[in-house]
Scaffold this active site. Sequence first.
Site, short mmCIF file in Angstrom:
data_model
loop_
_atom_site.label_atom_id
_atom_site.label_comp_id
_atom_site.label_asym_id
_atom_site.label_seq_id
_atom_site.Cartn_x
_atom_site.Cartn_y
_atom_site.Cartn_z
CB CYS A 107 59.26 23.82 18.74
SG CYS A 107 58.57 22.68 19.96
CG HIS A 149 59.36 27.14 23.64
ND1 HIS A 149 59.25 27.47 22.30
CD2 HIS A 149 59.36 25.78 23.68
CE1 HIS A 149 59.19 26.37 21.57
NE2 HIS A 149 59.25 25.32 22.38
CD GLU A 150 61.05 23.89 26.61
OE1 GLU A 150 60.24 22.93 26.56
OE2 GLU A 150 61.78 24.19 25.65
CG HIS A 153 56.11 22.59 24.96
ND1 HIS A 153 55.40 22.38 23.79
CD2 HIS A 153 57.37 22.88 24.58
CE1 HIS A 153 56.21 22.55 22.76
NE2 HIS A 153 57.42 22.87 23.21
#
Length: 192
Positions: A107, A149-150, A153
């Site tokens: 990351c 993953h994004e 976030h």
Amino acid sequence: MASPSEWAQKGKIRRVTRWTEPVMHQQTKPVTDFDEDLRQLAADMFATMEAADGVGLAGPQVDESLAIFVFNCPDETGKMHSGVVCNPKITLPEGKERQLDATEEGCLSWPGAYQTLARTDRAICEGQDENGDPVRIEATGLLARCVQHETDHLNGMVFGDRLSTRARRQLDKKQAETDHLYPADWPITPKG
């Protein structure tokens, strides 16, 4: 849509937010204004992602609590995909269709550290582009990992939250060992 480098040329490099900062652990606000300010934010994010040598970057990673991410990432065949996704929703395979890929993940907001994390090898990501038009990405390989993953976030989650306690300690130790290479305003100031 403009290419990632065309986007980056219109943007300015911003500091990448670290996991220890509050914005990284909060639910983001939906994008409702698809205006020039949003397009400038996307350009800044592409410039920052390029400077940090990343494949994806979410709003909180440039200290913006807004449901947007940008990406420039290959799929399982090596074909590059890029774009802007606002207000993403992820659909993951279930049952027999669900195949996990346990691969090292990193990351930009916890730079220099990687840890193995199992994620599905396919994902469908739906949302809106920088103009508010519908977007649908049928992602495979690294691209599937990237959109998951994004989107995490944007929901206030970092990939370290998905690790076992032991694996998280190892990740944090690796990051502490390399932290001195990353200035506080990285990637505005390049890695040392």
